[in-house]
Design a protein around this motif. Structure first.
Motif, short mmCIF file in Angstrom:
data_model
loop_
_atom_site.label_atom_id
_atom_site.label_comp_id
_atom_site.label_asym_id
_atom_site.label_seq_id
_atom_site.Cartn_x
_atom_site.Cartn_y
_atom_site.Cartn_z
N LYS A 2 0.91 -1.24 0.19
CA LYS A 2 0.07 0.02 -0.16
C LYS A 2 1.01 1.15 0.07
CE LYS A 2 -2.40 -1.33 3.68
NZ LYS A 2 -1.76 -2.68 3.92
N SER A 3 1.82 1.14 0.68
CA SER A 3 2.71 2.42 0.89
C SER A 3 3.43 2.80 -0.38
CB SER A 3 3.80 2.35 2.09
OG SER A 3 3.17 2.32 3.41
N ILE A 4 3.94 1.52 -1.21
CA ILE A 4 4.83 1.72 -2.42
C ILE A 4 3.52 2.48 -3.47
CG2 ILE A 4 5.55 0.55 -4.30
CD1 ILE A 4 7.44 0.64 -1.66
N VAL A 5 2.45 1.94 -3.39
CA VAL A 5 1.42 2.20 -4.42
C VAL A 5 1.13 3.88 -4.09
CG1 VAL A 5 -1.28 1.98 -5.21
CG2 VAL A 5 0.31 0.11 -4.90
N ARG A 31 6.25 4.54 7.10
CA ARG A 31 7.45 4.37 6.47
C ARG A 31 7.79 5.18 5.25
NH1 ARG A 31 7.78 -1.22 3.49
NH2 ARG A 31 7.94 -0.07 1.30
N LEU A 32 6.83 6.00 4.96
CA LEU A 32 6.91 6.88 3.88
C LEU A 32 8.21 7.79 3.75
CD1 LEU A 32 3.47 7.69 3.00
CD2 LEU A 32 4.57 6.20 1.87
N GLN A 33 8.54 8.25 5.09
CA GLN A 33 9.86 8.93 4.84
C GLN A 33 10.93 8.00 4.71
OE1 GLN A 33 9.67 10.30 9.08
NE2 GLN A 33 11.66 9.33 9.27
N SER A 34 10.93 6.91 4.87
CA SER A 34 12.43 6.09 4.46
C SER A 34 12.35 5.75 3.03
CB SER A 34 12.40 5.08 5.25
OG SER A 34 11.39 4.10 5.05
N LEU A 35 10.96 5.90 2.47
CA LEU A 35 10.87 5.54 0.91
C LEU A 35 11.34 6.93 0.11
CD1 LEU A 35 7.37 3.66 0.76
CD2 LEU A 35 9.54 2.76 0.41
N PHE A 36 11.27 7.95 0.69
CA PHE A 36 11.58 9.23 -0.07
C PHE A 36 13.19 9.57 0.52
CE2 PHE A 36 7.06 9.50 -0.91
CZ PHE A 36 7.38 9.94 -2.16
N GLY A 37 13.72 8.74 1.18
CA GLY A 37 15.13 8.97 1.72
C GLY A 37 15.24 10.19 2.59
N ILE A 38 14.22 10.54 3.32
CA ILE A 38 13.92 11.72 4.20
C ILE A 38 14.62 11.41 5.55
CG2 ILE A 38 12.51 13.53 5.20
CD1 ILE A 38 10.56 13.08 2.94
N THR A 61 6.55 18.45 4.78
CA THR A 61 8.24 18.24 4.58
C THR A 61 8.41 17.98 3.15
OG1 THR A 61 8.35 17.06 6.86
CG2 THR A 61 9.80 16.49 4.82
N SER A 62 9.32 18.60 2.52
CA SER A 62 9.47 18.53 1.09
C SER A 62 10.17 17.16 0.80
CB SER A 62 10.70 19.58 0.88
OG SER A 62 10.78 19.59 -0.51
N THR A 63 9.90 16.69 -0.36
CA THR A 63 10.26 15.23 -0.56
C THR A 63 11.45 15.61 -1.40
OG1 THR A 63 8.73 15.24 -2.69
CG2 THR A 63 7.89 14.23 -0.47
N GLY A 64 11.61 16.54 -2.16
CA GLY A 64 12.68 16.73 -3.31
C GLY A 64 11.95 16.34 -4.58
N ILE A 65 10.61 15.94 -4.58
CA ILE A 65 10.07 16.02 -5.92
C ILE A 65 9.17 17.22 -6.09
CG2 ILE A 65 8.29 14.53 -6.98
CD1 ILE A 65 9.60 12.13 -5.46
N ARG A 66 9.24 17.74 -7.31
CA ARG A 66 8.37 18.93 -7.41
C ARG A 66 6.80 18.89 -7.07
NH1 ARG A 66 5.93 21.09 -12.16
NH2 ARG A 66 6.67 19.31 -13.29
N ASN A 67 6.21 19.77 -6.39
CA ASN A 67 4.85 19.61 -6.40
C ASN A 67 4.20 18.53 -5.46
OD1 ASN A 67 4.52 21.59 -8.11
ND2 ASN A 67 4.15 20.29 -9.62
N LEU A 68 5.32 18.03 -4.57
CA LEU A 68 4.82 16.68 -3.75
C LEU A 68 5.28 16.80 -2.19
CD1 LEU A 68 3.94 14.16 -2.92
CD2 LEU A 68 5.77 13.00 -3.93
#
Length: 184
Positions: A2-5, A31-38, A61-68
Motif C-alpha cells: 500500500k505504501s509503495i502504491v 515508512r513513507l519518509q524512508s521511501l523518499f530518503g528523508i 516536509t519537502s520530498t525533493g520532488i516538485r509539487n509533492l
C-alpha cells in the motif's frame, strides 16, 4: 504494497502539475519518509497527536520532488487505536491541507479507523493483493462500509452509496487469473 502504491501514485500525480500532499497514517508501520530518503522530516502526525503542533499544514516536509510534500507518520505502535477525538481532529486536518490532491496511506493496524477516513467525500482507492485472504479482507471492508452507511443514513443509505466513488487497485498480480479475481 500500500505504501509503495501510495507513494508512486503521489509522485505520478505531482509530475502532472497538481500540488500533492502525501500523509502517512499507517499507525503500525509508518515508512513513507524512508521511501523518499528523508532523514530529518518536520514533526508530523505523531506531533499533532501529542499536541506539539497545531496543524498538519505546519508539518509539510519537502520530498525533493516538485509539487509533492509529505506529512510523516506516527511512532509505530502495533494494535494502536485512535481515540475518537484524535480521529476526528485528524479527519478535520486532512480536509484543511492545502493541496490539490491529498493521498492518505492507511495501514492494516488502524483498520477500525478506515471507515471514517474512507467515508470522506473524495475519490477512494483501496489497494489489495491477489491472495484470497487479501481479496476477502477488501470485500469485507467494503461490505462493512455499506453496513455503516445503512446505520448512518437509514433510508438515505441507497442514495449515499450511489454517490460513492471508489477504485480497487490489484497490487502484485502475477498472472491474468489473479487480476481477474480483483475484477470479480
Amino acid at each position: 504494497g500500500k505504501s509503495i502504491v501510495a507513494s508512486n501514485l503521489a509522485v505520478a500525480i505531482a509530475g502532472l502539475g497538481p500540488q500533492v500532499v502525501l500523509v502517512d497514517l499507517d499507525l503500525g508501520a509508518a515508512r513513507l519518509q524512508s521511501l523518499f530518503g528523508i532523514k530529518r522530516p518536520l514533526p508530523g502526525v505523531q506531533a499533532f497527536l501529542d499536541h506539539e503542533i497545531e496543524t498538519l499544514e505546519s508539518s509539510l516536509t519537502s520530498t525533493g520532488i516538485r509539487n509533492l510534500h509529505l506529512v510523516t507518520g506516527a511512532t509505530p505502535a502495533p494494535g494502536r487505536a485512535l481515540p475518537a477525538a484524535d480521529k476526528q481532529a485528524l479527519i478535520t486536518e486532512l480536509g484543511q491541507l492545502d493541496g490539490d490532491v491529498v493521498i492518505v496511506d492507511l495501514g492494516a493496524e488502524n483498520r477500525d479507523d478506515f471507515y471514517d477516513y474512507f467515508s470522506r467525500r473524495a475519490l477512494r482507492v483501496l489497494v489489495s493483493g491477489p491472495e484470497p485472504a487479501a481479496i476477502e479482507t477488501s470485500f469485507a471492508f467494503l461490505s462493512g462500509a455499506a453496513r455503516r452507511a445503512e446505520t448512518l443514513y437509514g433510508e438515505g443509505a441507497r442514495e449515499a452509496l450511489a454517490r460513492f466513488r471508489g477504485r480497487l487497485v490489484g497490487n502484485n498480480t502475477r498472472a491474468p487469473e489473479e487480476a481477474e479475481s480483483g475484477h470479480a
